[in-house]
Design an enzyme around this catalytic site. Structure first.
Site, PDB file in Angstrom:
ATOM      1  N   ASN A   9       0.873  -1.175   0.000  1.00  0.00           N
ATOM      2  CA  ASN A   9       0.000   0.000   0.000  1.00  0.00           C
ATOM      3  C   ASN A   9       0.905   1.218   0.000  1.00  0.00           C
ATOM      4  O   ASN A   9       1.479   1.565   1.027  1.00  0.00           O
ATOM      5  CB  ASN A   9      -0.901  -0.033   1.240  1.00  0.00           C
ATOM      6  N   LYS A  11       0.138   4.242  -0.282  1.00  0.00           N
ATOM      7  CA  LYS A  11      -0.478   5.445   0.317  1.00  0.00           C
ATOM      8  C   LYS A  11      -0.234   6.652  -0.596  1.00  0.00           C
ATOM      9  O   LYS A  11      -0.225   6.485  -1.820  1.00  0.00           O
ATOM     10  CB  LYS A  11       0.043   5.645   1.751  1.00  0.00           C
ATOM     11  N   HIS A  94      -9.314   1.282   4.856  1.00  0.00           N
ATOM     12  CA  HIS A  94      -8.047   1.454   5.575  1.00  0.00           C
ATOM     13  C   HIS A  94      -8.277   2.403   6.762  1.00  0.00           C
ATOM     14  O   HIS A  94      -9.055   3.350   6.665  1.00  0.00           O
ATOM     15  CB  HIS A  94      -6.972   2.007   4.637  1.00  0.00           C
ATOM     16  N   GLU A  96      -6.637   4.775   7.884  1.00  0.00           N
ATOM     17  CA  GLU A  96      -6.397   6.190   7.586  1.00  0.00           C
ATOM     18  C   GLU A  96      -7.613   6.810   6.915  1.00  0.00           C
ATOM     19  O   GLU A  96      -7.945   7.970   7.155  1.00  0.00           O
ATOM     20  CB  GLU A  96      -5.136   6.334   6.715  1.00  0.00           C
ATOM     21  N   GLU A 166      -5.035  -4.782  10.596  1.00  0.00           N
ATOM     22  CA  GLU A 166      -3.986  -3.801  10.849  1.00  0.00           C
ATOM     23  C   GLU A 166      -4.297  -3.052  12.143  1.00  0.00           C
ATOM     24  O   GLU A 166      -5.113  -2.118  12.140  1.00  0.00           O
ATOM     25  CB  GLU A 166      -3.930  -2.773   9.708  1.00  0.00           C
ATOM     26  N   GLY A 172       2.918   2.341  10.699  1.00  0.00           N
ATOM     27  CA  GLY A 172       3.892   3.415  10.523  1.00  0.00           C
ATOM     28  C   GLY A 172       4.625   3.800  11.791  1.00  0.00           C
ATOM     29  O   GLY A 172       5.278   4.843  11.847  1.00  0.00           O
ATOM     30  N   SER A 213       3.846  -2.076  10.300  1.00  0.00           N
ATOM     31  CA  SER A 213       5.290  -2.147  10.506  1.00  0.00           C
ATOM     32  C   SER A 213       5.890  -3.502  10.121  1.00  0.00           C
ATOM     33  O   SER A 213       6.785  -4.015  10.800  1.00  0.00           O
ATOM     34  CB  SER A 213       5.645  -1.765  11.951  1.00  0.00           C
TER      35      SER A 213
HETATM   36  P1  13P Z   1       3.346   0.413   7.595  1.00  0.00           P
HETATM   37  O1  13P Z   1       3.798  -0.876   6.981  1.00  0.00           O
HETATM   38  O2  13P Z   1       4.073   1.610   7.081  1.00  0.00           O
HETATM   39  O3  13P Z   1       3.287   0.326   9.081  1.00  0.00           O
HETATM   40  O4  13P Z   1       1.825   0.634   7.101  1.00  0.00           O
HETATM   41  C1  13P Z   1       0.932  -0.411   7.224  1.00  0.00           C
HETATM   42  C2  13P Z   1      -0.291  -0.075   6.467  1.00  0.00           C
HETATM   43  O5  13P Z   1      -1.059   0.790   6.854  1.00  0.00           O
HETATM   44  C3  13P Z   1      -0.541  -0.800   5.215  1.00  0.00           C
HETATM   45  O6  13P Z   1      -1.832  -0.550   4.751  1.00  0.00           O
END
Ligand code: 13P
Length: 250
Positions: A9, A11, A94, A96, A166, A172, A213
């Site tokens: 992803n 983003k 997601h 976010e 997640e 992150g 992560s």
């Molecule tokens: P990270 O791997 O950067 O922690 O992000 C995970 C994520 O949100 C994947 O959709």
């Protein structure tokens, strides 16, 4: 039985030109991976060019969001039929998007139905906040998200869906969930809820990813958990070492 699926992803990262340069760099190595499905999910404006750059490969392409309507007055939105020429997958719900763009369980459910109707594989994201985790609410909250996302989705469509667990506090942050915890929540909560909804046999067919992560260093620990079928990867999918991560998963 379930083929692992590793999805990157991206983003809000990489211009179309950067996206194409990046997939050209990694496509040969990724295409050699037979034992897992590999997917990249660039921003919308890079989908066409990335799909073209990956045309002769087995690497899948996914969008990061989608509207549930076929067309209409929805300024700024993208319809399923706009994605299907380029994508096989779409990430939905997601955390976010839920946190910053007011996405609701109901919206995620509508989007999942629309994705399945149009032959896109939804990657449905669920996961609890740190507060919920510390309050011992992970099971009830995540189970509720799974129920809401799959409301009204018929049993025959379940096996075509992917779920990504997640935990929000692991995204992150470099603070990943332990493989044992992730495996337990994915097995008991995510797959367990799917089994309550659709029966054990159907639930056993659904691929469930861990996200938060994930790195080339820790992927093998997650994959060693019997209920974890892959990863949804953020930061570590933006670099060429994503190849190592994928290889470490199979
Ligand atoms: P990270 O791997 O950067 O922690 O992000 C995970 C994520 O949100 C994947 O959709």
């Amino acid at each position: 039985m379930r083929k692992p699926i590793l999805a990157g992803n991206w983003k809000m990262n990489k211009t179309a030109a950067e996206a194409v340069a990046f997939v050209r760099e990694i496509r040969f190595a990724l295409n050699q991976v037979e034992a897992a499905d590999v997917v990249v999910c660039p921003p919308f404006v890079a989908l066409v060019a990335v799909a073209e750059a990956l045309q002769a490969t087995k690497i899948g392409v996914g969008a990061q969001n989608m509207h549930w309507q076929e067309n209409g007055a929805y300024t700024g939105e993208i319809a399923p039929t706009m994605l299907t020429p380029y994508c096989q997958y779409v990430i939905l719900g997601h955390s976010e998007r839920r946190a910053y763009f007011a996405e609701t369980d109901d919206g995620v459910n509508r989007k999942a139905k629309a994705a399945l109707k149009h032959g896109l594989t939804p990657i449905i994201c669920v996961g609890e906040s740190l507060e919920q985790n510390e309050a011992g609410e992970t099971h009830s909250f995540v189970s509720g998200q799974v129920r809401a996302a799959f409301a009204g989705i018929p049993a025959e469509d379940v096996a075509r869906s992917v779920v990504a667990y997640e935990p929000i506090w692991a995204i992150g942050t470099g603070k990943s969930a332990s493989a044992a915890d992730a495996g337990r929540i994915i097995g008991l909560t995510v797959r367990g809820t799917l089994a309550e909804l659709y029966g054990e046999a159907a639930a056993q067919q659904v691929r469930i990813q861990y996200g938060g992560s994930v790195t080339p260093e820790n992927i093998a620990e997650y994959m060693a958990q019997p209920d974890i079928d892959g990863a949804l990867v953020g930061g570590a999918s933006l670099k060429a070492t994503f190849v190592e991560l994928v290889k470490g998963a199979v």
